[in-house]
Design a protein around this motif. Structure first.
Motif, PDB file in Angstrom:
ATOM      1  N   ASN A  53       0.824  -1.220   0.000  1.00 45.29           N
ATOM      2  CA  ASN A  53       0.000   0.000   0.000  1.00 45.29           C
ATOM      3  C   ASN A  53       0.853   1.261   0.000  1.00 45.29           C
ATOM      4  O   ASN A  53       0.488   2.266  -0.607  1.00 45.29           O
ATOM      5  CB  ASN A  53      -0.943   0.006   1.208  1.00 45.29           C
ATOM      6  CG  ASN A  53      -2.103  -0.957   1.053  1.00 45.29           C
ATOM      7  OD1 ASN A  53      -2.358  -1.467  -0.040  1.00 45.29           O
ATOM      8  ND2 ASN A  53      -2.801  -1.231   2.140  1.00 45.29           N
ATOM      9  N   ILE A  58      -1.318   4.170  -1.864  1.00 45.91           N
ATOM     10  CA  ILE A  58      -2.606   4.111  -1.166  1.00 45.91           C
ATOM     11  C   ILE A  58      -2.404   4.591   0.272  1.00 45.91           C
ATOM     12  O   ILE A  58      -3.256   5.242   0.860  1.00 45.91           O
ATOM     13  CB  ILE A  58      -3.168   2.670  -1.187  1.00 45.91           C
ATOM     14  CG1 ILE A  58      -3.606   2.302  -2.610  1.00 45.91           C
ATOM     15  CG2 ILE A  58      -4.338   2.501  -0.212  1.00 45.91           C
ATOM     16  CD1 ILE A  58      -3.927   0.829  -2.793  1.00 45.91           C
ATOM     17  N   ARG A  85       0.109   7.682 -10.376  1.00 43.13           N
ATOM     18  CA  ARG A  85      -0.624   6.415 -10.285  1.00 43.13           C
ATOM     19  C   ARG A  85      -1.118   5.981 -11.660  1.00 43.13           C
ATOM     20  O   ARG A  85      -1.029   4.817 -12.029  1.00 43.13           O
ATOM     21  CB  ARG A  85      -1.836   6.580  -9.363  1.00 43.13           C
ATOM     22  CG  ARG A  85      -1.527   6.512  -7.903  1.00 43.13           C
ATOM     23  CD  ARG A  85      -2.827   6.469  -7.105  1.00 43.13           C
ATOM     24  NE  ARG A  85      -2.585   6.756  -5.704  1.00 43.13           N
ATOM     25  CZ  ARG A  85      -3.287   7.612  -4.982  1.00 43.13           C
ATOM     26  NH1 ARG A  85      -4.269   8.281  -5.510  1.00 43.13           N
ATOM     27  NH2 ARG A  85      -3.007   7.788  -3.713  1.00 43.13           N
TER      28      ARG A  85
END
Length: 256
Positions: A53, A58, A85
């Motif tokens: 992550n 994230i 991203r």
């Protein structure tokens, strides 16, 4: 294969406050070179998904740096982060995450459209990746009109069409039956070998991990050990993985 695409440098991720701090990731450093297929394994709560992550942006790191193609992604914010991203990362999810109201072609091309790529270039890229993954015949179909295997390949095409620096997969076989798992893993191997995709995959499953070329084992937020497949057969590598897993405390059916 000696160009680092990903460089993780001494990263830490803490949760909680001073009275009750959990060190989910505790000073991990690693690198992944172009064209590698790397697995991350560990028991529930080991920190492997937190690590992924942080790499996928994230989650944010508490300290340390993560470089992708030499750029420190821990310093990116807002539009820069969104663009990173979209352009540099490809994601392969457990449940495909295709948009039901879009055709395969539209699902694959969406990220390119958002990036403002010209229609002619989009068409060229979509048809090239569809040809490579043998899904040209389903480009005009909607997800409900495709088999599970076709949906998997469309999802992979969507992840690859932007020519990402890094493809990230978190427990990609976790929700699949045995046959579908085999198909997905064969496809990841294909992406790695035929399209030189650089793949980082988190899994708790030794069979899934045996498709990787290198595996990092995480325990208590730290790297516990690392093994390479080298010239070993997949069966031999699987057996080696099982040995390390048994030392770590056995196979776990966790989703972390």
């Amino acid at each position: 294969m000696n160009t680092p695409i990903l460089e993780v440098s001494d990263i830490q991720k803490y949760y909680g406050n001073k009275g009750n701090i959990t060190k989910a990731v505790n000073r991990i450093s690693l690198s992944v070179c172009k064209g590698e297929f790397v697995g991350i394994m560990g028991a529930s709560g080991s920190g492997k998904t937190t690590l992924l992550n942080c790499i996928s942006t994230i989650d944010t790191v508490t300290s340390g740096k993560i470089l992708v193609e030499g750029k420190d992604i821990t310093a990116l914010r807002g539009k820069q982060l969104s663009a990173f991203r979209r352009e540099k990362l490809g994601f392969i999810f457990q449940d495909f995450n295709l948009l039901d109201t879009l055709t395969a072609y539209e699902n694959i091309s969406l990220a390119l459209s958002i990036s403002g790529i010209k229609a002619k270039e989009i068409d060229k890229r979509v048809r090239e990746i569809a040809g490579a993954l043998n899904i040209t015949e389903v480009l005009e179909k909607y997800p409900y009109q495709m088999s599970g295997g076709q949906q998997q390949r469309v999802a992979a095409a969507r992840a690859m069409v932007t020519n990402p620096a890094l493809v990230l997969a978190d427990e990609p076989t976790g929700a699949l039956d045995s046959r579908s798992s085999h198909m997905l893993l064969d496809m990841l191997e294909e992406l790695n070998q035929n399209l030189s995709a650089t793949i980082l995959m988190v899994t708790h499953d030794s069979f899934t991990a045996s498709y990787c070329r290198r595996i990092l084992f995480i325990k208590d937020g730290k790297i516990f050990s690392e093994i390479h497949r080298g010239a070993k057969s997949r069966k031999e590598f699987f057996e080696e993985i099982m040995e390390v897993v048994s030392v770590l405390g056995g196979e776990t059916n966790d989703k972390r």
